[in-house]
Design a protein around this motif. Structure first.
Motif, PDB file in Angstrom:
ATOM      1  N   ARG A   1       0.860  -1.188   0.000  1.00 50.06           N
ATOM      2  CA  ARG A   1       0.000   0.000   0.000  1.00 50.06           C
ATOM      3  C   ARG A   1       0.898   1.240   0.000  1.00 50.06           C
TER       4      ARG A   1
ATOM      5  N   GLU B   1      -7.345   3.913  -2.717  1.00 48.76           N
ATOM      6  CA  GLU B   1      -6.264   3.111  -2.149  1.00 48.76           C
ATOM      7  C   GLU B   1      -5.248   2.863  -3.258  1.00 48.76           C
TER       8      GLU B   1
ATOM      9  N   TYR C   1      -1.842   1.217  -4.671  1.00 49.79           N
ATOM     10  CA  TYR C   1      -0.985   0.058  -4.433  1.00 49.79           C
ATOM     11  C   TYR C   1       0.184   0.060  -5.417  1.00 49.79           C
TER      12      TYR C   1
ATOM     13  N   HIS D   1      -4.547  -8.519  -6.970  1.00 50.67           N
ATOM     14  CA  HIS D   1      -4.536  -8.036  -5.592  1.00 50.67           C
ATOM     15  C   HIS D   1      -5.695  -7.073  -5.342  1.00 50.67           C
ATOM     16  N   VAL D   2      -5.883  -6.092  -6.220  1.00 47.76           N
ATOM     17  CA  VAL D   2      -6.950  -5.114  -5.971  1.00 47.76           C
ATOM     18  C   VAL D   2      -8.326  -5.732  -6.176  1.00 47.76           C
TER      19      VAL D   2
ATOM     20  N   GLN E   1      -9.009  -7.216  -2.976  1.00 48.51           N
ATOM     21  CA  GLN E   1      -9.327  -6.169  -2.006  1.00 48.51           C
ATOM     22  C   GLN E   1     -10.767  -5.677  -2.178  1.00 48.51           C
TER      23      GLN E   1
END
Length: 349
Positions: A79, A112, A114, A160-161, A164
């Motif tokens: 992050r 967010e 990353y 990954h996102v 998330q």
């Protein structure tokens, strides 16, 4: 003797080792010397990496083989914070996206961010997840350094996102280069945005049909935005009067806001968006007032499918520059695409 299960097959030597490459294959079949079949285990750097296991066995079930081979050997996703904004801009410049400090600044505030770093701490990949509640989100700014292309970093950071987002409907705007990756991950197209760029020619237009907007209009703007986008974006709208250089509203006969538009300063031009209006005429009037007196180059992202606004913009100096595909994972898409004529920026969905 019973055969080892998947967890036993995926054991990795935790002893640190200096590796010349990201991955290094090593036959460790001796770990399973008592087994009838042989298993090849790939040793990988222990800190910040995941293990990829290649199973060589005719006896394991196909599903077990697929499960083990699906784990890729790539660097960890981290992050990022606003302190990383300059590095994000530098990565964008290296990929001909421009510095875009204003855009990155807003995305760090509402989203967010990353990234992935190489072994020397250099930022080599980025993306942004912007949530609108628990059911809807946007992914943007998917960048991979040219020195690390086609090595799995784009896939890794996208997965990954998506994880998330936790099952929310996710949208993004895809360039022609990025679309194959997104399709591989399950995204499907549902529209297109055409970027129009140029200096606005006001010939034949009549300004003054909309009014200036301000913080006092936030409640009405939030209500209208919720109707059009289908989700609450109040956190974003609270920043709009400060972020935008110009903010205009369209009212009905009773004074109720039925449309709004904004203009914000980018790195090289003034960007027009969002533009929300009940029809073409309302969108046109908002754009005329947002562009009134502006001599700089403008950019306006318009729905490329069946919107009369595109032809009108072309007639006033804003020519098509390139097209992005609007894609979704999950669904349905809650947006009212009839009233949404242009987004604030593609990076926000």
């Amino acid at each position: 003797m019973s055969q080892p299960n998947a967890a036993q097959c995926a054991r990795v030597d935790k002893t640190p080792a200096a590796l010349p490459r990201l991955t290094q294959s090593l036959d460790q079949s001796e770990l399973f010397a008592a087994c009838v079949d042989r298993y090849r285990v790939a040793r990988t750097p222990w800190s910040g990496y995941e293990c990829r296991v290649t199973v060589i066995s005719p006896t394991l079930a196909d599903t077990a083989v697929e499960t083990l081979e699906a784990v890729e050997t790539v660097a960890s996703v981290i992050r990022l914070t606003e302190a990383d904004l300059p590095r994000c801009g530098e990565l964008g410049v290296s990929r001909d996206w421009g510095l875009e400090a204003t855009k990155w600044g807003l995305l760090f505030e509402v989203g967010e961010v990353y990234g992935i770093e190489d072994a020397d701490g250099r930022l080599i990949a980025t993306t942004v997840l912007t949530r609108y509640g628990a059911r809807f989100a946007a992914i943007s700014m998917v960048l991979v350094a040219d020195t690390h292309e086609r090595q799995g970093y784009g896939t890794r950071i996208m997965r990954h996102v998506i994880d998330q987002a936790a099952g929310a409907t996710v949208v993004l705007h895809a360039t022609s280069e990025g679309r194959p990756l997104y399709e591989k991950l399950g995204f499907r197209p549902f529209g297109a945005i055409e970027a129009h760029v140029g200096r606005f020619d006001p010939t034949g237009t009549k300004p003054g049909r909309t009014q200036p907007g301000g913080p006092e209009d936030l409640l009405q703007l939030a209500r209208l935005d919720r109707e059009v986008y289908g989700v609450h974006r109040t956190a974003l709208l609270k920043r709009l009067p400060r972020f935008a250089e110009r903010l205009r509203v369209l009212r009905d006969a009773e004074g109720l806001i039925i449309g709004y538009g904004a203009a914000w300063r980018g790195e090289t031009r003034l960007n027009l968006g969002p533009v929300l209006a009940p029809d073409f005429a309302g969108a046109r009037d908002l754009i005329i007032d947002l562009a009134d007196g502006v001599e700089d180059e403008l950019r306006l992202d318009i729905d490329a499918e069946g919107d009369d606004l595109s032809a009108w913009a072309c007639g006033h100096g804003l020519k098509p520059a390139y097209t992005c595909t609007h894609m979704v994972l999950g669904g349905p898409v809650p947006m009212d695409q009839v009233r949404l004529h242009a987004p604030l920026m593609c990076a926000l969905g």
